[in-house]
Scaffold this motif. Structure first.
Motif, PDB file in Angstrom:
ATOM      1  N   ALA A  10      59.751  52.994 -33.571  1.00 58.62           N
ATOM      2  CA  ALA A  10      59.961  53.122 -32.215  1.00 58.62           C
ATOM      3  C   ALA A  10      60.941  52.226 -31.723  1.00 58.62           C
ATOM      4  CB  ALA A  10      58.630  53.111 -31.273  1.00 58.62           C
ATOM      5  N   PHE A  11      60.693  51.006 -32.185  1.00 55.15           N
ATOM      6  CA  PHE A  11      61.722  49.670 -31.833  1.00 55.15           C
ATOM      7  C   PHE A  11      63.052  50.015 -32.527  1.00 55.15           C
ATOM      8  CE2 PHE A  11      58.191  46.451 -30.754  1.00 55.15           C
ATOM      9  CZ  PHE A  11      58.739  46.162 -29.612  1.00 55.15           C
ATOM     10  N   GLN A  12      63.114  50.540 -33.862  1.00 56.37           N
ATOM     11  CA  GLN A  12      64.221  50.715 -34.546  1.00 56.37           C
ATOM     12  C   GLN A  12      65.000  51.730 -33.757  1.00 56.37           C
ATOM     13  OE1 GLN A  12      65.090  48.246 -36.885  1.00 56.37           O
ATOM     14  NE2 GLN A  12      63.306  47.665 -35.915  1.00 56.37           N
ATOM     15  N   ARG A  13      64.310  52.805 -33.470  1.00 60.19           N
ATOM     16  CA  ARG A  13      65.090  53.993 -32.931  1.00 60.19           C
ATOM     17  C   ARG A  13      65.696  53.546 -31.435  1.00 60.19           C
ATOM     18  NH1 ARG A  13      61.196  59.331 -34.016  1.00 60.19           N
ATOM     19  NH2 ARG A  13      61.013  58.967 -36.189  1.00 60.19           N
ATOM     20  N   ALA A  14      64.916  52.907 -30.923  1.00 56.31           N
ATOM     21  CA  ALA A  14      65.378  52.553 -29.329  1.00 56.31           C
ATOM     22  C   ALA A  14      66.500  51.424 -29.340  1.00 56.31           C
ATOM     23  CB  ALA A  14      64.235  51.932 -28.653  1.00 56.31           C
ATOM     24  N   LEU A  15      66.576  50.658 -30.706  1.00 51.49           N
ATOM     25  CA  LEU A  15      67.692  49.578 -30.614  1.00 51.49           C
ATOM     26  C   LEU A  15      69.021  50.183 -31.430  1.00 51.49           C
ATOM     27  CD1 LEU A  15      65.433  46.698 -31.835  1.00 51.49           C
ATOM     28  CD2 LEU A  15      66.842  46.632 -29.758  1.00 51.49           C
ATOM     29  N   GLU A  16      68.851  51.260 -31.741  1.00 54.50           N
ATOM     30  CA  GLU A  16      69.931  51.919 -32.605  1.00 54.50           C
ATOM     31  C   GLU A  16      71.233  51.781 -31.723  1.00 54.50           C
ATOM     32  OE1 GLU A  16      69.060  55.923 -34.007  1.00 54.50           O
ATOM     33  OE2 GLU A  16      68.022  55.030 -35.812  1.00 54.50           O
ATOM     34  N   PRO A  17      71.232  52.540 -30.465  1.00 61.68           N
ATOM     35  CA  PRO A  17      72.525  52.337 -29.626  1.00 61.68           C
ATOM     36  C   PRO A  17      73.025  50.985 -29.427  1.00 61.68           C
ATOM     37  CG  PRO A  17      70.907  53.632 -28.644  1.00 61.68           C
ATOM     38  CD  PRO A  17      70.257  53.064 -29.726  1.00 61.68           C
ATOM     39  N   HIS A  18      72.257  50.028 -29.694  1.00 59.43           N
ATOM     40  CA  HIS A  18      72.601  48.544 -29.514  1.00 59.43           C
ATOM     41  C   HIS A  18      73.089  48.050 -30.698  1.00 59.43           C
ATOM     42  CE1 HIS A  18      71.510  48.336 -25.285  1.00 59.43           C
ATOM     43  NE2 HIS A  18      70.546  49.160 -25.509  1.00 59.43           N
ATOM     44  N   GLU A  19      72.951  48.868 -32.105  1.00 62.08           N
ATOM     45  CA  GLU A  19      73.465  48.485 -33.234  1.00 62.08           C
ATOM     46  C   GLU A  19      72.449  46.972 -33.843  1.00 62.08           C
ATOM     47  OE1 GLU A  19      77.721  47.878 -33.320  1.00 62.08           O
ATOM     48  OE2 GLU A  19      77.958  50.115 -33.362  1.00 62.08           O
ATOM     49  N   ILE A  20      71.299  47.111 -33.159  1.00 66.56           N
ATOM     50  CA  ILE A  20      70.399  45.929 -33.459  1.00 66.56           C
ATOM     51  C   ILE A  20      69.413  46.749 -34.634  1.00 66.56           C
ATOM     52  CG2 ILE A  20      68.983  44.429 -32.859  1.00 66.56           C
ATOM     53  CD1 ILE A  20      70.245  44.026 -30.494  1.00 66.56           C
ATOM     54  N   SER A  21      69.038  46.021 -35.610  1.00 62.41           N
ATOM     55  CA  SER A  21      67.921  46.441 -36.528  1.00 62.41           C
ATOM     56  C   SER A  21      67.317  45.327 -37.289  1.00 62.41           C
ATOM     57  CB  SER A  21      68.220  47.385 -37.554  1.00 62.41           C
ATOM     58  OG  SER A  21      69.085  46.978 -38.265  1.00 62.41           O
ATOM     59  N   TYR A  22      66.114  45.424 -37.643  1.00 58.36           N
ATOM     60  CA  TYR A  22      65.603  44.293 -38.515  1.00 58.36           C
ATOM     61  C   TYR A  22      64.450  45.054 -39.670  1.00 58.36           C
ATOM     62  CZ  TYR A  22      62.235  44.883 -34.575  1.00 58.36           C
ATOM     63  OH  TYR A  22      61.497  45.102 -33.668  1.00 58.36           O
ATOM     64  N   SER A  23      64.182  44.501 -40.634  1.00 56.31           N
ATOM     65  CA  SER A  23      63.151  45.125 -41.547  1.00 56.31           C
ATOM     66  C   SER A  23      61.866  44.974 -41.244  1.00 56.31           C
ATOM     67  CB  SER A  23      63.598  44.420 -42.939  1.00 56.31           C
ATOM     68  OG  SER A  23      63.140  42.899 -42.855  1.00 56.31           O
ATOM     69  N   TRP A  24      61.085  45.903 -41.932  1.00 54.71           N
ATOM     70  CA  TRP A  24      59.702  45.841 -41.823  1.00 54.71           C
ATOM     71  C   TRP A  24      59.136  44.281 -42.060  1.00 54.71           C
ATOM     72  CZ3 TRP A  24      55.429  47.681 -39.492  1.00 54.71           C
ATOM     73  CH2 TRP A  24      54.217  47.501 -40.156  1.00 54.71           C
ATOM     74  N   GLU A  25      59.722  43.793 -42.884  1.00 57.69           N
ATOM     75  CA  GLU A  25      59.224  42.362 -43.342  1.00 57.69           C
ATOM     76  C   GLU A  25      59.534  41.458 -42.138  1.00 57.69           C
ATOM     77  OE1 GLU A  25      59.490  44.611 -46.681  1.00 57.69           O
ATOM     78  OE2 GLU A  25      60.830  44.201 -45.327  1.00 57.69           O
ATOM     79  N   GLU A  26      60.803  41.565 -41.629  1.00 57.18           N
ATOM     80  CA  GLU A  26      60.865  40.624 -40.551  1.00 57.18           C
ATOM     81  C   GLU A  26      59.817  40.997 -39.343  1.00 57.18           C
ATOM     82  OE1 GLU A  26      65.558  39.811 -40.343  1.00 57.18           O
ATOM     83  OE2 GLU A  26      65.006  42.039 -40.493  1.00 57.18           O
ATOM     84  N   TYR A  27      59.638  42.241 -39.061  1.00 51.33           N
ATOM     85  CA  TYR A  27      58.816  42.688 -37.889  1.00 51.33           C
ATOM     86  C   TYR A  27      57.361  41.976 -38.082  1.00 51.33           C
ATOM     87  CZ  TYR A  27      55.730  45.827 -34.953  1.00 51.33           C
ATOM     88  OH  TYR A  27      55.062  46.325 -34.117  1.00 51.33           O
ATOM     89  N   CYS A  28      56.984  42.224 -39.301  1.00 51.98           N
ATOM     90  CA  CYS A  28      55.564  41.728 -39.625  1.00 51.98           C
ATOM     91  C   CYS A  28      55.412  39.960 -39.516  1.00 51.98           C
ATOM     92  CB  CYS A  28      55.064  42.031 -40.865  1.00 51.98           C
ATOM     93  SG  CYS A  28      54.765  43.687 -41.403  1.00 51.98           S
ATOM     94  N   GLU A  29      56.755  39.471 -39.671  1.00 50.45           N
ATOM     95  CA  GLU A  29      56.798  37.783 -39.792  1.00 50.45           C
ATOM     96  C   GLU A  29      57.138  37.480 -38.347  1.00 50.45           C
ATOM     97  OE1 GLU A  29      57.080  34.113 -40.838  1.00 50.45           O
ATOM     98  OE2 GLU A  29      56.616  35.834 -42.147  1.00 50.45           O
ATOM     99  N   SER A  30      57.607  38.228 -37.442  1.00 50.74           N
ATOM    100  CA  SER A  30      58.173  37.610 -36.243  1.00 50.74           C
ATOM    101  C   SER A  30      57.811  38.361 -35.003  1.00 50.74           C
ATOM    102  CB  SER A  30      59.735  37.508 -36.236  1.00 50.74           C
ATOM    103  OG  SER A  30      60.073  36.766 -37.257  1.00 50.74           O
ATOM    104  N   TYR A  31      57.358  39.848 -35.166  1.00 52.48           N
ATOM    105  CA  TYR A  31      57.239  40.510 -33.951  1.00 52.48           C
ATOM    106  C   TYR A  31      56.059  41.036 -33.691  1.00 52.48           C
ATOM    107  CZ  TYR A  31      62.448  40.585 -34.103  1.00 52.48           C
ATOM    108  OH  TYR A  31      63.653  40.361 -33.895  1.00 52.48           O
ATOM    109  N   ILE A  32      55.060  41.389 -34.669  1.00 49.07           N
ATOM    110  CA  ILE A  32      53.667  41.722 -34.318  1.00 49.07           C
ATOM    111  C   ILE A  32      53.104  40.617 -33.418  1.00 49.07           C
ATOM    112  CG2 ILE A  32      51.375  41.790 -35.427  1.00 49.07           C
ATOM    113  CD1 ILE A  32      52.674  43.229 -37.879  1.00 49.07           C
ATOM    114  N   GLY A  33      52.494  41.232 -32.559  1.00 50.76           N
ATOM    115  CA  GLY A  33      51.522  40.277 -31.628  1.00 50.76           C
ATOM    116  C   GLY A  33      52.477  40.131 -30.366  1.00 50.76           C
ATOM    117  N   PHE A  34      53.695  40.450 -30.127  1.00 48.75           N
ATOM    118  CA  PHE A  34      54.391  40.683 -28.949  1.00 48.75           C
ATOM    119  C   PHE A  34      54.277  41.906 -28.321  1.00 48.75           C
ATOM    120  CE2 PHE A  34      58.108  37.628 -30.853  1.00 48.75           C
ATOM    121  CZ  PHE A  34      57.339  36.514 -29.985  1.00 48.75           C
ATOM    122  N   ASP A  35      54.349  41.894 -26.736  1.00 51.66           N
ATOM    123  CA  ASP A  35      54.378  43.181 -26.294  1.00 51.66           C
ATOM    124  C   ASP A  35      55.801  43.712 -26.461  1.00 51.66           C
ATOM    125  OD1 ASP A  35      55.785  41.591 -24.500  1.00 51.66           O
ATOM    126  OD2 ASP A  35      54.496  41.580 -22.749  1.00 51.66           O
TER     127      ASP A  35
END
Length: 221
Positions: free
Chosen positions: A23-48
């Motif tokens: 859901a994050f990746q699809r929402a960010l597509e119009p802004h041309e921002i993306s990150y990998s699953w590994e980056e999500y696990c490293e830096s984003y899990i736990g954030f609202d």
């Protein structure tokens, strides 16, 4: 004496982190921002969602306005609901069973960085929507985990004066820090992170299938 058991949601009750990532990746597509699953696990899990989008824009070297942030949060919620309707959700082993084994006299609560509208349909699907004596979600505090504000609010709702008499069940370093800063005991589950990332918890297990009400009570002796 154990006075409350407080469950995180994503990564503890349900395996929803892959859905949040999509859901994050699809929402960010119009802004041309993306990150990998590994980056999500490293830096984003736990954030609202609010802090997740802020972090994504910061990492991309872009600024985000309050208006765009609200739009992104709404867009992600709509995408997440679509994924739920498509059936891409499943409970994690032992979670629903553990919740059901806790007697009514012992308060069970939920403390999550997810949106309430994301959580409630899943709880209803699992048949545990009426189980929680208190519930704190992303909308309820200005600061998210790892800040202690969410857990402090849960304790306030439950009218618990001694935080160390309550146990938080978490799967992320951010969640552990949030609960520990609020004074709670923490049981960590290696659903999202390996054991070595969860060492700040009071106890660690690889599955809630191995946890009982009695083993939780032993943690506060």
């Amino acid at each position: 004496m154990l006075n409350a058991v407080i469950f995180d949601f994503d990564g503890i009750i349900v395996d929803s982190e892959p859905m949040h990532y999509q859901a994050f990746q699809r929402a960010l597509e119009p802004h041309e921002i993306s990150y990998s699953w590994e980056e999500y696990c490293e830096s984003y899990i736990g954030f609202d969602d609010r802090d997740g989008f802020r972090e994504a824009f910061k990492a991309a070297g872009q600024k985000i306005s309050s208006r765009d942030l609200k739009r992104l949060i709404t867009a992600k919620a709509e995408i997440f609901q679509t994924l739920i309707r498509e059936g891409q959700i499943s409970p994690l082993p032992g979670a629903v069973e553990l919740i059901g084994s806790i007697p009514c006299k012992l308060p069970v609560a939920l403390c999550s960085g997810a949106l309430k509208e994301d959580i409630l349909p899943i709880l209803e699907t699992l048949g545990i929507e009426n189980t929680f004596r208190a519930m704190v979600t992303a909308e309820d505090t200005k600061k998210s985990k790892p800040d202690p504000a969410p857990y402090k609010l849960v304790l306030e709702q439950l009218k618990i004066d001694n935080p160390a008499s309550a146990i938080a069940i978490e799967d992320t370093p951010a969640g552990i820090r949030s609960a520990k800063k609020a004074g709670l005991k923490v049981l960590a589950v290696t659903n999202s992170y390996d054991h070595e990332y969860l060492l700040d918890a009071d106890a660690i297990t690889d599955s809630l299938e191995k946890v009982t009400r009695l083993s939780l009570e032993d943690m506060v002796l």
